[in-house]
Design an enzyme around this catalytic site. Structure first.
Site, short mmCIF file in Angstrom:
data_model
loop_
_atom_site.label_atom_id
_atom_site.label_comp_id
_atom_site.label_asym_id
_atom_site.label_seq_id
_atom_site.Cartn_x
_atom_site.Cartn_y
_atom_site.Cartn_z
N ILE A 165 15.10 61.12 88.37
CA ILE A 165 14.44 59.84 88.67
C ILE A 165 13.38 59.49 87.64
O ILE A 165 12.77 58.42 87.71
CB ILE A 165 13.80 59.88 90.07
CG1 ILE A 165 12.81 61.05 90.19
CG2 ILE A 165 14.85 59.95 91.15
CD1 ILE A 165 12.06 61.08 91.51
N GLY A 166 13.17 60.36 86.67
CA GLY A 166 12.20 60.07 85.63
C GLY A 166 12.25 61.13 84.55
O GLY A 166 12.62 62.27 84.79
N GLY A 168 10.07 62.23 80.76
CA GLY A 168 9.01 61.96 79.79
C GLY A 168 8.95 63.04 78.74
O GLY A 168 9.83 63.89 78.64
N GLY A 169 7.86 62.99 77.95
CA GLY A 169 7.73 63.94 76.86
C GLY A 169 7.48 65.36 77.32
O GLY A 169 7.71 66.30 76.57
N TYR A 170 7.02 65.54 78.57
CA TYR A 170 6.65 66.87 79.03
C TYR A 170 7.51 67.40 80.16
O TYR A 170 7.29 68.51 80.63
CB TYR A 170 5.18 66.88 79.47
CG TYR A 170 4.23 66.64 78.32
CD1 TYR A 170 4.34 67.37 77.15
CD2 TYR A 170 3.25 65.67 78.41
CE1 TYR A 170 3.49 67.15 76.09
CE2 TYR A 170 2.38 65.44 77.36
CZ TYR A 170 2.50 66.19 76.20
OH TYR A 170 1.65 65.96 75.15
N GLY A 171 8.46 66.63 80.62
CA GLY A 171 9.28 67.15 81.70
C GLY A 171 10.22 66.12 82.30
O GLY A 171 10.16 64.93 81.98
N VAL A 173 11.81 64.67 86.00
CA VAL A 173 11.50 64.59 87.42
C VAL A 173 12.80 64.37 88.21
O VAL A 173 13.59 63.49 87.87
CB VAL A 173 10.50 63.45 87.72
CG1 VAL A 173 10.14 63.43 89.21
CG2 VAL A 173 9.25 63.60 86.87
N LYS A 187 9.03 68.05 89.39
CA LYS A 187 8.86 67.89 87.95
C LYS A 187 9.07 69.24 87.27
O LYS A 187 8.29 70.18 87.47
CB LYS A 187 7.48 67.34 87.63
CG LYS A 187 7.25 67.04 86.15
CD LYS A 187 5.87 66.42 85.96
CE LYS A 187 5.64 66.02 84.51
NZ LYS A 187 4.29 65.44 84.32
N ASP A 285 -3.90 58.90 80.47
CA ASP A 285 -2.57 58.35 80.18
C ASP A 285 -2.21 57.26 81.19
O ASP A 285 -1.15 57.27 81.80
CB ASP A 285 -1.51 59.46 80.18
CG ASP A 285 -0.23 59.05 79.46
OD1 ASP A 285 -0.28 58.08 78.66
OD2 ASP A 285 0.81 59.68 79.68
#
Length: 460
Positions: A165-166, A168-171, A173, A187, A285
């Site tokens: 569902i998501g 990003g640069g760090y993980g 989700v 996450k 952020d």
């Protein structure tokens, strides 16, 4: 002569003294005995005090220590050996956060702490009281619930692509469903150069101990080997970025009233981080993709992986510049000096994004409109504020209301960080009926434009 000497010595020792009429040898013997008694009593006192200290130390460390502690270790060496087999199932032992971060004593996944244990509940409530009243625990879970990796794999169908569902640069989700039917967001942190461990600690320290209706709650976590996972409340209506920039048709479901509701909710969440906690939390952020929405369009600020804790004795903290391109304040980008004013700047950009429906930086736009801040200032300076409103809004706002919101945007992005309002003030401004005029009015042209080429920092 020798006999005379001995007789003289005996006379001295047997001679009576002025002290209670006692003979000298009696006083010498009494003094020696008294000194010995004092030494014995002192020895027993010190031994007894050290014994008490050891007992108190064991009792103190048996509970869950605050998450912001710099050095944390396990309670007993025997617990380290028996952690996997007996830590929870037999004695409901509670491990400290740093043990989870380092993976100490956990060889095959984190064990759950029984929420029904009287011992665990008592310990957690005592630990929770160490914080101020504003830092509530996470519902009935105290500091949060421990999950095994196996449990999270089952909940997310082995972390399947269909449940993403998501990202990003760090993980990444994932949506997950636990055995009791409750829905969660998991996450899975990417372990790039140890970044997973850093973000794990930051998120737990920043939001593991707080709960607010405009913040996404952290309800659990797990560590298994090098893997770090965070478990959040599931917010079921996507994020603000999807609703602003996705394909929503000719008319946006985000009416003007809904957009202001989202802005106020986001501002309240940030105000709580800045003004309702000690130490305060600087999100670092703030952006549209980190504002999640529920079915009633309530905003929930998420993703605290870059957050920093800032004690009351500090006005700023110097860090490596991190953030998302287009949202980072120029003062932070140039100096690395971070405080809550940087979140205020990012919120100002976000508010512009909510009003206009445009991204902070969009290279598909004409040259004069690529940078949202530059274009926004130009339009306000030319008295064309009504042309800033997202054309997908079916019913535009009243001119007076629009003018008030535009001025709030400009105050948030003031190049002088000291002149930016606090988040608590912004909440009142958004809810107020009156325009927040400056005590010393400045024109839009007095605020220098921000060129993206002049800023260099990490992108996420």
């Amino acid at each position: 002569m020798a006999s005379a000497g001995n007789s003289s010595g005996d006379n001295i020792l047997t001679r009576k003294t002025p002290i209670l009429g006692q003979r000298l040898y009696v006083l010498i013997i009494a003094t020696v005995l008294l000194v010995l008694a004092v030494f014995i009593l002192l020895f027993l006192f010190l031994r007894n005090r050290n014994s008490k200290r050891r007992r108190i130390g064991i009792k103190h460390t048996s509970g869950l220590l605050p998450l912001v502690s710099n050095e944390m270790s396990e309670v007993k060496e025997s617990d380290r050996v028996k952690a996997t087999a007996k830590a929870v199932t037999e004695k409901n032992k509670v491990f400290l956060i740093d043990d989870v971060v380092k993976g100490v004593g956990i060889e095959s996944g984190c064990k759950k702490v029984s929420s029904g244990s009287n011992e665990s509940s008592t310990t957690r409530s005592e630990s929770s009281s160490a914080f101020s009243a504003s830092t509530d625990g996470l519902g009935g879970f105290g500091w949060g619930r421990w999950y095994s990796l196996r449990e999270l794999e089952i909940a997310t169908n082995q972390f399947s692509v269909e449940n993403v569902i998501g990202e990003g640069g760090y993980g990444i989700v994932y949506r997950g469903v636990l055995h009791d039917g409750s829905v969660i967001a998991v996450k899975n942190l990417l372990n790039n150069k140890g970044q997973a461990e850093k973000e794990f600690k930051v998120e737990v320290e920043a939001i593991g101990k707080v709960k607010h209706k405009n913040l996404v709650g952290l309800i659990g976590y797990c560590a298994d080997g090098a893997q770090r996972l965070l478990v959040y409340e599931y917010i079921d209506n996507g994020n603000l970025e999807q609703w602003l920039h996705g394909d929503v048709g000719p008319v946006s479901p985000l009416t003007w009233e809904i957009r202001i509701k989202i802005a106020i909710g986001t501002a309240r969440g940030l105000a709580y981080l800045h003004e309702g906690l000690e130490p305060k939390v600087v999100h670092r952020d703030v952006k549209s993709s980190n504002v999640l929405l529920d079915r009633k369009w309530n905003a929930r600020v998420s993703d605290f992986g870059l957050a920093k804790l800032l004690g009351s004795e500090k006005s700023f903290v110097t860090t490596r510049v991190m953030g998302t391109f287009g949202y980072v304040s120029p003062d932070y980008a140039s100096t690395g000096m971070l405080n809550e004013a940087n979140d205020v700047y990012s919120f100002g950009v976000l508010l512009m994004e909510i009003i206009t429906g445009r991204s902070p930086v969009d290279y598909s736009r004409p040259p004069g409109e690529m940078n949202l801040i530059d274009w926004f200032k130009t339009m306000v300076g030319n008295r064309r504020g009504e042309d800033l409103v997202d054309p997908l809004i079916e019913v535009p706002p009243p001119p007076r209301v629009l003018k008030r919101i535009l001025l709030i945007c400009l105050r948030c992005i003031d190049l002088d960080a000291n002149k930016r309002p606090k988040m608590g003030q912004i909440v009142h401004m958004l809810e107020a009926d009156e325009i927040p005029y400056r005590s010393e009015p400045r024109s839009v042209r007095d605020i220098a434009p921000l060129h993206p080429q002049a800023i260099g920092y990490d992108k996420t």
